[in-house]
Design an enzyme around this catalytic site. Structure first.
Site, mmCIF file in Angstrom:
data_model
loop_
_atom_site.group_PDB
_atom_site.id
_atom_site.type_symbol
_atom_site.label_atom_id
_atom_site.label_comp_id
_atom_site.label_asym_id
_atom_site.label_seq_id
_atom_site.Cartn_x
_atom_site.Cartn_y
_atom_site.Cartn_z
ATOM 1 N N SER A 13 -15.583 -10.079 -7.807
ATOM 2 C CA SER A 13 -15.221 -10.512 -6.458
ATOM 3 C C SER A 13 -16.366 -11.292 -5.832
ATOM 4 O O SER A 13 -17.541 -11.011 -6.105
ATOM 5 C CB SER A 13 -14.934 -9.274 -5.603
ATOM 6 O OG SER A 13 -14.882 -9.602 -4.242
ATOM 7 N N TYR A 46 -17.363 -0.416 -2.547
ATOM 8 C CA TYR A 46 -16.427 -1.177 -3.393
ATOM 9 C C TYR A 46 -17.157 -2.388 -3.985
ATOM 10 O O TYR A 46 -17.116 -2.644 -5.194
ATOM 11 C CB TYR A 46 -15.217 -1.631 -2.559
ATOM 12 C CG TYR A 46 -14.547 -2.871 -3.097
ATOM 13 C CD1 TYR A 46 -13.714 -2.796 -4.209
ATOM 14 C CD2 TYR A 46 -14.780 -4.127 -2.520
ATOM 15 C CE1 TYR A 46 -13.129 -3.946 -4.724
ATOM 16 C CE2 TYR A 46 -14.200 -5.273 -3.026
ATOM 17 C CZ TYR A 46 -13.382 -5.177 -4.133
ATOM 18 O OH TYR A 46 -12.816 -6.317 -4.649
ATOM 19 N N LYS A 70 -18.363 -3.549 -8.061
ATOM 20 C CA LYS A 70 -18.162 -4.837 -8.746
ATOM 21 C C LYS A 70 -19.511 -5.370 -9.250
ATOM 22 O O LYS A 70 -19.632 -5.871 -10.370
ATOM 23 C CB LYS A 70 -17.517 -5.861 -7.789
ATOM 24 C CG LYS A 70 -16.103 -5.502 -7.351
ATOM 25 C CD LYS A 70 -15.130 -5.607 -8.509
ATOM 26 C CE LYS A 70 -13.708 -5.281 -8.133
ATOM 27 N NZ LYS A 70 -12.826 -5.087 -9.281
HETATM 28 C C1 UD1 Z 1 -12.271 -8.419 1.899
HETATM 29 C C2 UD1 Z 1 -13.474 -7.819 1.212
HETATM 30 C C3 UD1 Z 1 -13.566 -8.336 -0.187
HETATM 31 C C4 UD1 Z 1 -12.280 -8.144 -0.926
HETATM 32 C C5 UD1 Z 1 -11.180 -8.863 -0.159
HETATM 33 C C6 UD1 Z 1 -9.825 -8.756 -0.830
HETATM 34 C C7 UD1 Z 1 -15.292 -7.367 2.792
HETATM 35 C C8 UD1 Z 1 -16.637 -7.762 3.292
HETATM 36 N N1 UD1 Z 1 -14.714 -8.137 1.902
HETATM 37 O O1 UD1 Z 1 -12.523 -9.802 2.108
HETATM 38 O O2 UD1 Z 1 -14.589 -7.653 -0.848
HETATM 39 O O3 UD1 Z 1 -12.405 -8.661 -2.233
HETATM 40 O O4 UD1 Z 1 -11.091 -8.294 1.137
HETATM 41 O O5 UD1 Z 1 -9.347 -7.478 -0.788
HETATM 42 O O6 UD1 Z 1 -14.759 -6.370 3.210
HETATM 43 N N2 UD1 Z 1 -9.014 -10.482 9.742
HETATM 44 C C9 UD1 Z 1 -8.511 -10.408 11.022
HETATM 45 N N3 UD1 Z 1 -7.582 -9.439 11.306
HETATM 46 C C10 UD1 Z 1 -7.132 -8.554 10.365
HETATM 47 C C11 UD1 Z 1 -7.639 -8.653 9.052
HETATM 48 C C12 UD1 Z 1 -8.593 -9.626 8.768
HETATM 49 O O7 UD1 Z 1 -8.890 -11.173 11.915
HETATM 50 O O8 UD1 Z 1 -6.285 -7.696 10.689
HETATM 51 C C13 UD1 Z 1 -9.978 -11.558 9.414
HETATM 52 C C14 UD1 Z 1 -11.323 -11.062 8.910
HETATM 53 O O9 UD1 Z 1 -12.202 -10.837 9.982
HETATM 54 C C15 UD1 Z 1 -11.739 -12.232 7.995
HETATM 55 C C16 UD1 Z 1 -10.417 -12.760 7.457
HETATM 56 O O10 UD1 Z 1 -9.428 -12.290 8.352
HETATM 57 O O11 UD1 Z 1 -12.340 -13.249 8.748
HETATM 58 C C17 UD1 Z 1 -10.095 -12.266 6.067
HETATM 59 O O12 UD1 Z 1 -10.175 -10.844 6.029
HETATM 60 P P1 UD1 Z 1 -9.659 -10.003 4.783
HETATM 61 O O13 UD1 Z 1 -8.304 -10.448 4.385
HETATM 62 O O14 UD1 Z 1 -9.831 -8.546 5.109
HETATM 63 O O15 UD1 Z 1 -10.634 -10.405 3.583
HETATM 64 P P2 UD1 Z 1 -12.256 -10.425 3.518
HETATM 65 O O16 UD1 Z 1 -12.835 -9.547 4.541
HETATM 66 O O17 UD1 Z 1 -12.700 -11.848 3.454
#
Ligand code: UD1
Length: 336
Positions: free
Chosen positions: A124, A149, A153
């Protein structure tokens, strides 16, 4: 090739099974269904029109793995099996380390005993930690992860590198995924997180379905074009095709390679929301909420190495990802 998919009934594993068979390979799935369903296996057979041998077992179960490798002669293993919820890993670190490391060690020991020395691993972009600069290149120093997690990895990458150093006959490809979303275009397989989703796209599809009231956008004061977090979203079918290329690359060579699987393009949370609304004709109510701990401003890949080494690049765009994610959710409101 005869290829074993550990965790092959999961989100990325199920899509990869289909693409591997479409490319003429045979697959066997081992899965303990801790975070997946036997229905995914049934649908893989339905989409591919082929029978897919399935073994229900924990990859950490030495006897089960011994029996599996005695029955089949695998040319390559794609190792997806593992726990993957970031928040849960913070609450249950020992379970995450035990599970993700034990499965990998048992798998590699079994492979070694049976002379199968070719593995493609589901890593990842989380291993890059908090990036100093983007896009992220494979040769950049990984400063450390923000959760257990991610550390699993990171550690598994190190274990596989060590295996390669010790025995030059091994061939290892470490695939660093960015943010996989979307679903198969048939709408028959997709992502099924249990409970309230942590990741953005599954949350959006639940809001679109009316199961969740509104999206919480975690922060709008990041250093990005609209203040919301920027990520490299990649269609899961593109990602699956990257695994086909990685297996073909890994076979018949030796050594360890790290390859990013991303598009190289970053989109913000609001870009994703707007694209989803446009292609699906559904409003996604949202409110700006506080930042989520551990989130970074922007994270996206430099995808050059994948193009050079694997001859792979992502082909689908954000609209495809939004359309296919909703198509799956709409057709499977309760999952499998
Ligand atoms: C996360 C994990 C990563 C994992 C990936 C896929 C971390 C630091 N990273 O990535 O290791 O491989 O998920 O499972 O935890 N967001 C919102 N509202 C929400 C959910 C997310 O605004 O309800 C935003 C987050 O702040 C971010 C973006 O959407 O900016 C993507 O979030 P998310 O889908 O959770 O993925 P990552 O955090 O990038």
């Amino acid at each position: 090739m005869q290829i074993l998919l550990t965790g092959g009934a999961g989100f990325i594993g199920s899509h990869t099974a289909i693409e591997l068979m479409a490319a003429g390979h045979s697959v066997v799935i081992v899965d303990n269904f801790v975070n997946s369903s036997p229905e995914a296996h049934r649908r893989i057979e339905e989409i591919s029109g082929q029978k897919v041998p399935l073994v229900e077992a924990d990859v950490a179960d030495r006897d089960a793995m011994e029996a599996l490798f005695s029955e089949y002669q695998f040319d390559c293993v794609v190792h997806f099996a593992g726990l993957k919820a970031v928040g849960e890993s913070v609450q249950q670190p020992l379970r995450y380390y035990r599970n993700n490391l034990d499965t990998t060690l048992t798998l590699c020991e079994t492979m070694q005993r049976h002379g199968c020395k070719c593995i493609v691993f589901s890593s990842s972009a989380t291993v890059y930690g908090v990036p100093d600069e983007v896009p992220l290149r494979e040769d950049m120093f990984c400063k450390g992860c923000t959760n257990p997690y991610g550390w699993t990895k990171y550690m598994i990458e190190k274990i596989l590198m060590g295996v390669c150093d010790a025995d030059p006959e091994w061939s290892v490809v470490l695939l660093r995924y960015f943010n996989p979303i979307g679903a198969h275009e048939s709408g028959r397989i997709g992502e099924n997180p249990s409970g309230i989703p942590n990741n953005l796209m599954p949350y959006i599809t639940r809001v679109a379905a009316g199961t969740l009231e509104k999206l919480h956008v975690f922060g709008n004061d990041y250093q990005t074009h609209d203040g919301t977090g920027v990520r490299d979203y990649i269609h899961v079918v593109d990602l699956a095709k990257g695994h086909v290329k990685a297996c073909q690359y890994a076979e018949g060579r030796q050594g360890c390679d790290i390859v990013n699987l991303g598009t190289g393009v970053g989109y913000s949370v609001l870009d994703l929301v707007k694209t989803f609304e446009k292609v699906n004709g559904i409003q996604i109510p949202y409110e700006i909420s506080p930042r989520r701990a551990g989130d970074v401003d922007a994270c996206f890949a430099d995808p050059k190495k994948a193009a050079e080494v694997l001859g792979w690049r992502a082909e689908k765009n954000l609209e495809d990802m939004c359309r296919d994610a909703w198509n799956y959710q709409k057709n499977n409101p309760k999952g499998y």
